[in-house]
Scaffold this motif. Structure first.
Motif, PDB file in Angstrom:
ATOM      1  N   PRO A   9      16.861  26.596   4.834  1.00 19.72           N
ATOM      2  CA  PRO A   9      15.915  25.783   4.048  1.00 19.72           C
ATOM      3  C   PRO A   9      14.564  25.647   4.739  1.00 19.72           C
ATOM      4  N   GLY A  10      14.599  25.560   6.070  1.00 20.60           N
ATOM      5  CA  GLY A  10      13.349  25.477   6.819  1.00 20.60           C
ATOM      6  C   GLY A  10      12.506  26.729   6.593  1.00 20.60           C
ATOM      7  N   LEU A  11      13.167  27.889   6.557  1.00 19.99           N
ATOM      8  CA  LEU A  11      12.452  29.137   6.310  1.00 19.99           C
ATOM      9  C   LEU A  11      11.883  29.170   4.890  1.00 19.99           C
ATOM     10  N   PHE A  12      12.670  28.684   3.926  1.00 23.86           N
ATOM     11  CA  PHE A  12      12.183  28.705   2.537  1.00 23.86           C
ATOM     12  C   PHE A  12      10.915  27.850   2.419  1.00 23.86           C
ATOM     13  N   LEU A  13      10.938  26.686   3.056  1.00 23.35           N
ATOM     14  CA  LEU A  13       9.749  25.830   3.031  1.00 23.35           C
ATOM     15  C   LEU A  13       8.576  26.544   3.683  1.00 23.35           C
ATOM     16  N   TYR A  14       8.874  27.253   4.737  1.00 21.68           N
ATOM     17  CA  TYR A  14       7.835  27.986   5.457  1.00 21.68           C
ATOM     18  C   TYR A  14       7.237  29.076   4.561  1.00 21.68           C
ATOM     19  N   TYR A  15       8.090  29.811   3.859  1.00 17.05           N
ATOM     20  CA  TYR A  15       7.600  30.862   2.962  1.00 17.05           C
ATOM     21  C   TYR A  15       6.757  30.260   1.832  1.00 17.05           C
ATOM     22  N   ARG A  16       7.230  29.133   1.312  1.00 16.52           N
ATOM     23  CA  ARG A  16       6.464  28.476   0.237  1.00 16.52           C
ATOM     24  C   ARG A  16       5.061  28.137   0.742  1.00 16.52           C
ATOM     25  N   THR A  17       5.022  27.636   1.995  1.00 13.20           N
ATOM     26  CA  THR A  17       3.726  27.300   2.579  1.00 13.20           C
ATOM     27  C   THR A  17       2.847  28.534   2.711  1.00 13.20           C
ATOM     28  N   LYS A  18       3.433  29.625   3.212  1.00  8.94           N
ATOM     29  CA  LYS A  18       2.674  30.865   3.386  1.00  8.94           C
ATOM     30  C   LYS A  18       2.172  31.370   2.044  1.00  8.94           C
ATOM     31  N   ASP A  19       2.959  31.163   1.014  1.00  4.15           N
ATOM     32  CA  ASP A  19       2.548  31.599  -0.318  1.00  4.15           C
ATOM     33  C   ASP A  19       1.391  30.741  -0.829  1.00  4.15           C
ATOM     34  N   VAL A  20       1.533  29.437  -0.636  1.00  9.61           N
ATOM     35  CA  VAL A  20       0.464  28.525  -1.057  1.00  9.61           C
ATOM     36  C   VAL A  20      -0.838  28.848  -0.334  1.00  9.61           C
ATOM     37  N   GLU A  21      -0.705  29.138   0.979  1.00  9.45           N
ATOM     38  CA  GLU A  21      -1.898  29.455   1.765  1.00  9.45           C
ATOM     39  C   GLU A  21      -2.447  30.841   1.440  1.00  9.45           C
TER      40      GLU A  21
ATOM     41  N   ALA B  75       0.818  -1.217   0.000  1.00 16.45           N
ATOM     42  CA  ALA B  75       0.000   0.000   0.000  1.00 16.45           C
ATOM     43  C   ALA B  75       0.856   1.274   0.000  1.00 16.45           C
ATOM     44  N   GLN B  76       2.180   1.122   0.090  1.00 20.45           N
ATOM     45  CA  GLN B  76       3.022   2.327   0.125  1.00 20.45           C
ATOM     46  C   GLN B  76       3.085   2.993  -1.242  1.00 20.45           C
ATOM     47  N   THR B  77       3.291   4.292  -1.223  1.00 17.67           N
ATOM     48  CA  THR B  77       3.305   5.055  -2.467  1.00 17.67           C
ATOM     49  C   THR B  77       4.515   5.985  -2.515  1.00 17.67           C
ATOM     50  N   CYS B  78       4.363   7.138  -1.870  1.00 17.87           N
ATOM     51  CA  CYS B  78       5.410   8.169  -1.917  1.00 17.87           C
ATOM     52  C   CYS B  78       5.388   8.852  -0.569  1.00 17.87           C
ATOM     53  N   CYS B  79       6.530   9.388  -0.136  1.00 19.94           N
ATOM     54  CA  CYS B  79       6.602  10.018   1.187  1.00 19.94           C
ATOM     55  C   CYS B  79       5.945  11.386   1.222  1.00 19.94           C
ATOM     56  N   GLY B  80       5.675  11.956   0.063  1.00 18.35           N
ATOM     57  CA  GLY B  80       5.013  13.263   0.018  1.00 18.35           C
ATOM     58  C   GLY B  80       5.965  14.444  -0.041  1.00 18.35           C
ATOM     59  N   GLN B  81       7.234  14.144  -0.233  1.00 17.39           N
ATOM     60  CA  GLN B  81       8.243  15.207  -0.285  1.00 17.39           C
ATOM     61  C   GLN B  81       7.939  16.290  -1.324  1.00 17.39           C
ATOM     62  N   PRO B  82       7.484  15.920  -2.529  1.00 14.12           N
ATOM     63  CA  PRO B  82       7.201  16.977  -3.518  1.00 14.12           C
ATOM     64  C   PRO B  82       6.178  17.992  -3.000  1.00 14.12           C
ATOM     65  N   SER B  83       5.165  17.529  -2.301  1.00 17.17           N
ATOM     66  CA  SER B  83       4.154  18.454  -1.774  1.00 17.17           C
ATOM     67  C   SER B  83       4.755  19.370  -0.716  1.00 17.17           C
ATOM     68  N   LEU B  84       5.528  18.786   0.188  1.00 15.16           N
ATOM     69  CA  LEU B  84       6.150  19.591   1.240  1.00 15.16           C
ATOM     70  C   LEU B  84       7.056  20.647   0.628  1.00 15.16           C
ATOM     71  N   ASN B  85       7.904  20.228  -0.316  1.00 20.06           N
ATOM     72  CA  ASN B  85       8.857  21.159  -0.919  1.00 20.06           C
ATOM     73  C   ASN B  85       8.170  22.280  -1.675  1.00 20.06           C
ATOM     74  N   ALA B  86       6.984  22.013  -2.179  1.00 18.20           N
ATOM     75  CA  ALA B  86       6.265  23.043  -2.925  1.00 18.20           C
ATOM     76  C   ALA B  86       5.396  23.896  -2.000  1.00 18.20           C
ATOM     77  N   GLY B  87       5.370  23.544  -0.733  1.00 12.87           N
ATOM     78  CA  GLY B  87       4.610  24.352   0.224  1.00 12.87           C
ATOM     79  C   GLY B  87       3.172  23.905   0.425  1.00 12.87           C
ATOM     80  N   HIS B  88       2.804  22.789  -0.183  1.00 10.38           N
ATOM     81  CA  HIS B  88       1.431  22.284  -0.019  1.00 10.38           C
ATOM     82  C   HIS B  88       1.367  21.383   1.211  1.00 10.38           C
ATOM     83  N   LEU B  89       1.420  22.025   2.344  1.00 11.38           N
ATOM     84  CA  LEU B  89       1.552  21.280   3.607  1.00 11.38           C
ATOM     85  C   LEU B  89       0.357  20.398   3.915  1.00 11.38           C
ATOM     86  N   GLU B  90      -0.851  20.911   3.637  1.00 11.78           N
ATOM     87  CA  GLU B  90      -2.037  20.143   3.968  1.00 11.78           C
ATOM     88  C   GLU B  90      -2.039  18.830   3.176  1.00 11.78           C
TER      89      GLU B  90
END
Lengths: 246, 223, 488
Positions: free
Chosen positions: C379-391, A39-54
């Motif tokens: 890098p932690g800050l950059f991720l944080y800014y990206r999140t703020k931008d997305v939100e 059932a494993q897929t991906c860790c979700g790193q691309p979303s985190l790196n792009a700022g899509h935290l939710e």
């Protein structure tokens, strides 16, 4: 027998499955019989790196639920291990339940070479190779996980392999996921520089522990210097273990 | 304007959630702290040499003046600005200058800032000052600036000659600073650490000395 | 200073092809990085010294308002005048009005990053007040009207010919020369006259010591000392985070700063000012004005993550170790602060909208964070800014992303949480992706991944994913047929 679970990153699953196969073989040859949760897929790193935290949280919940009952999880990717080990905990900063689950999982996930050397206590996997090798210190493996001696110890344990130095070994190869596509000018320059140092090192093969870097460096080599290649440590060791055939 | 801004900025800063910081980690003592005086003088000289500083060591005040004469001849000094700090004053440099045929200027010779600046920027070939401290750690001189130690004497002329008694040596910066800042009612307007001549590498990363301040630094240690 | 952060990609293209920039980037940052390591080795415990500096800066950020009040009290007690400025305009207005009131016609400046942030030079020059940057590199960039290429060597990439032409035109040089030392001396001569005649000195502040109310400047050239000694009036500009608790802390930070900045154990001059000159002193300022500039900092201070950027001591070690900076140099960052330092700071000062590329053009390699003596997690800050931008967080100037990106990530997330979909999608994509593959390699693909293929291939998708491989070999124990099954 260790109860070990394999985590195969999405890039490996889809583009580089042989690394997964080699990881499996290598572990088996060391007396470990890993399980693999389908059932494993991906860790979700691309979303985190792009700022899509939710979205990253959704993926993280899925993965935590899959792996949280394993004694040890092993993966042939430093950055994916780093994601689960460190970022999952941060992702659930405001969520007590999930944070606790992420924290419980964190110490049990290992990068492959780290697991072999630090947990199994093995440095010689029984491989031999007649040639020169060098090692690229992938960012998340080195700075994210502090893993550097372990892969080099495993390379030192390969009979006949001569380790040569790679200049600027700890400098980023320019992959960075989406970075490579968003900033191709910078990314290309970085991978070109990495390859330049690899060629200058005189090594026959460049070893690394990160599928992302592998895609990047081999992608550049295959276009510009066919005949030269980088290899994942798992593949290199597994292919060169006596009795293992391709 | 100022007070509104002040209160606004500070109140914004204070209105925020507090965050505890973990206790500081241990900082092991610096190696230099174990040096005796000779060790400090050696370390100081070695470090300053790396910055092209020239260090001479003489036995006493008389020998210091002789060394100064030697330097003055080599440098063909004609006009010199001298400090009147506690190291320099007892040496009676005006008398020394008279004997050597060198014109000695002191701050008290000038009516005002402009006259002093004219001389120190344009007329003298060297500034001679004492040092309140010599720090072994990095070959660093410590100067307390006050009415007897004008700032520009050690800065504007192309050559800075420093005289420092051996009992002014300390191992690390802190030992100098603790002394200077001990009496909070009598803090100097400026305290300066000097480590070698003025320098830069801003053009094509080519380093050279004497960018805006002295090009050369000569230190005479007494004792 | 003009803000051109939005032109990042265009300037990158230009700079990557600039031979002069590349030459310096190929040796200067690695040299600084090596010098830093060698210099840190003189500490009995280099890692401990590094960590201790970060601990001090963490305390500064946590106790910022109290430290500022303590600093103000002590500085004022020793005769300095402390002025607070909410933003660039307030700071500039104060300095301009002061200059006018005192009939100032000539100003010399010591290097100060915050002065570049607020753009004081343009304001003074625009009002007919001669204003000279006096740090050699800053002097050159000011005269050329360029942003700094590197925080330590702002003009280090400028060719000798260009400097020669510039000095012939604007610095009174009479004989052309290609000798960097002679060029330097020409600038010395030109600026010496300014130092002699200067009426107001403007300097930055490396550290403001709360305990004593003292200001510390760290420099090599002597231009800051001259700007603090020759004129009757001194204006010291500091951003709010420059404060440190004690003199002892300051000394440790000076040690660490110099080592991380230029690889020196200490710079040629470290001058510590407490109040204006005392009666009877012939040089030094009669009046010392300390302008504390906020410029948006107290606003983002309320954000516990963002405020950690205020730890930064501007040493520049981050850029010397950054793969991106060392490829593109300082110009693309488009403002006073470049490299990871600028990528962390500029988005908060300028807003997330016009600094998109700054917090995205990062491979998250972590070199900056590792080397940072102040403990900034870039890098932690950059991720944080990206999140703020997305939100689309308006407090940060966040914009939200294009619906296409959001949809793509939603789809991706659906896949990661629904294995059947994930595996099916792999199957469906395969023929399209592999269309045109040769010898197991894909060398072009239209769409969002196009840029990758300009100089790189990707492997074709093998017949079976690992999921599918597992079904074949997973259940078989270690020995035997496993070895026969080769991945394609």
């Amino acid at each position: 027998m260790n109860k070990v679970s394999l985590f195969i990153p999405c890039t490996v699953d889809i583009l580089l499955p042989e690394i997964g196969v080699h990881t499996l073989r290598l572990l088996r040859s060391l007396g470990v019989t890993p399980v693999y949760h389908e059932a494993q897929t991906c860790c979700g790193q691309p979303s985190l790196n792009a700022g899509h935290l939710e979205l990253a949280r959704k993926t993280a919940r899925h993965m935590i639920a899959i792996f949280e009952n394993d004694e040890a999880i092993v993966s042939p990717s430093g950055s994916c291990v780093h994601m689960i080990k460190h970022h999952y905990v941060e992702l659930f900063e405001g969520d007590r339940t999930w944070r606790a689950r992420a924290e419980a999982l964190s110490p049990r996930i290992f990068e492959l070479s780290q697991y072999i050397v630090d947990v199994l206590g093995i440095r010689d996997v029984g491989a031999s190779f007649n040639g020169k090798v060098t090692y690229h210190e992938s960012c998340h493996v080195l700075r994210g996980l502090g893993v550097s001696d372990q892969p080099k110890a495993l390379l030192a344990g390969v009979t006949g392999a001569e380790f040569v130095l790679l200049a600027n070994a700890d400098r980023c190869c320019g992959f960075g996921g989406e970075f490579a596509i968003q900033y191709p000018d910078i990314s290309e320059d970085l991978v070109k520089d990495k390859v330049k140092h690899f060629l200058a090192s005189g090594a026959d093969v460049l070893i690394l522990c990160e599928p992302g870097c592998l895609l990047n460096i081999n992608g550049y080599l295959s276009r510009n210097h066919p005949g030269k290649r980088a290899m994942h440590l798992a593949g290199f060791l597994s292919e060169n273990i006596k009795g293992h055939t391709r | 304007m100022p007070h509104d801004a002040r209160d606004e900025i500070l109140s914004r800063l204070k209105r925020t959630p507090r965050k505890d910081v973990p206790a500081r980690r241990e900082l092991p003592p610096l190696n230099e702290l174990s040096l005796d005086r000779e060790g400090m003088i050696k370390k100081f000289s070695d470090q300053l040499w790396l910055q092209t500083g020239v260090v001479h060591r003489v036995a006493d005040a008389k020998a210091a003046l002789e060394k100064l004469s030697e330097v003055a001849r080599e440098e063909k000094l004609e006009k010199v600005m001298v400090a009147t700090d506690s190291v320099i004053a007892p040496l009676d440099l005006p008398a020394w200058g008279a004997a050597e045929g060198i014109t000695i200027f002191r701050v008290r010779d000038f009516m005002n800032r402009n006259a002093f600046k004219h001389a120190v920027f344009n007329e003298v070939q060297a500034g001679i000052t004492g040092a309140d401290f010599a720090v072994a750690e990095t070959g660093t001189l410590g100067l307390i600036h006050d009415k007897d130690q004008a700032r520009l004497i050690s800065l504007a002329p192309i050559l800075h000659i420093v005289i420092v008694p051996a009992d002014r040596f300390v191992a690390v910066y802190e030992q100098a600073i603790e002394e200077v800042f001990a009496d909070t009612d009598r803090l100097p307007s400026q305290f300066c650490f000097i480590t070698g001549p003025s320098m830069t590498a801003d053009i094509q990363a080519t380093p050279f000395k004497g960018m805006h301040g002295p090009r050369r630094l000569i230190v005479i240690i007494i004792g | 200073m003009r803000v051109t952060t939005h032109r990042f990609k265009a300037v990158v293209k230009k700079e990557i092809a600039d031979l002069s920039s590349r030459t310096f980037l190929s040796f200067l940052p690695p040299l600084f990085a090596a010098l830093r390591q060698a210099a840190m080795a003189s500490f009995p415990d280099p890692a401990g010294a590094h960590a201790y500096a970060a601990d001090i800066r963490a305390e500064v950020v946590a106790h910022l308002p109290e430290l500022l009040e303590e600093f103000e009290r002590n500085a004022t007690g020793h005769g300095a005048k402390v002025i607070w400025a909410r933003d660039a305009q307030e700071a500039n207005e104060f300095i301009l009005n002061l200059a006018k009131e005192k009939n100032i016609t000539l100003v010399t400046k010591g290097k100060s990053m915050v002065s570049e942030e607020i753009g004081i030079n343009e304001v003074l020059l625009g009002n007919g007040i001669e204003t000279y940057e006096t740090d050699l590199g800053e002097f050159i960039t000011q005269q050329l009207d360029r942003p700094p290429f590197h925080i330590v060597g702002p003009a280090v990439n400028i060719s000798l010919q260009e400097i020669c032409d510039l000095f012939m035109e604007k610095a009174g040089m009479t004989e052309p020369t290609m000798d960097p030392v002679k060029l330097g001396y020409a600038a010395r001569l030109f600026l010496r006259d300014k130092f002699h005649r200067v009426e107001m000195g403007i300097t930055g502040v490396n550290m403001a010591v709360a305990e004593t109310g003292s200001l510390i400047n760290v420099e090599n050239e002597g231009n800051i000392r001259l700007s603090k000694s020759s004129p009757r009036i001194q204006v010291a500009l500091m951003s709010i985070e420059k404060v440190v608790p004690t003199m002892k802390d300051a000394l440790h930070l000076v040690r660490v700063l110099c080592r991380h900045c230029t690889g020196q154990a200490i710079s040629a001059y470290v001058s510590i000012d407490t109040g204006p000159k005392r009666p009877g002193e012939i040089d030094g300022p009669e009046e010392l004005y300390i302008v504390i500039v906020d410029n948006g900092r107290s606003t983002f201070y309320r954000d516990l993550r963002a405020r950690e950027v205020l730890r930064c001591i501007r040493c520049g070690a981050c850029m010397n170790n950054c793969p991106v900076y060392t490829t593109i140099g300082g110009y693309p960052y488009g403002w006073a602060y470049s490299g990871p330092m600028g990528q962390a700071l500029n988005p908060l000062l300028l807003g997330l909208e016009q600094t998109q590329d700054l917090y995205r053009a990062c491979t998250l390699c972590g070199s900056c964070k590792t080397v940072c003596p102040a403990g900034v997690d870039h890098p932690g800050l950059f991720l944080y800014y990206r999140t703020k931008d997305v939100e689309g967080d308006r407090a940060f100037g966040g914009m939200t992303r294009h619906w296409k990106e959001t949809t793509a990530f939603r789809l991706f997330t659906y896949g990661t949480t629904h294995p059947w979909f994930w595996n099916l999608a792999s199957k469906i994509i395969r023929p399209f992706y592999n269309n045109g593959a040769r010898d197991g390699m894909v060398s072009e693909l239209p769409g969002p991944f196009e840029a990758w293929f300009r100089s790189r291939n990707l492997p074709a998708m093998p017949k079976r994913t690992f999921h599918e491989e597992w079904k074949r070999i997973g259940k078989i124990p270690a020995e035997g047929p496993t070895h026969g099954s080769a991945p394609e």
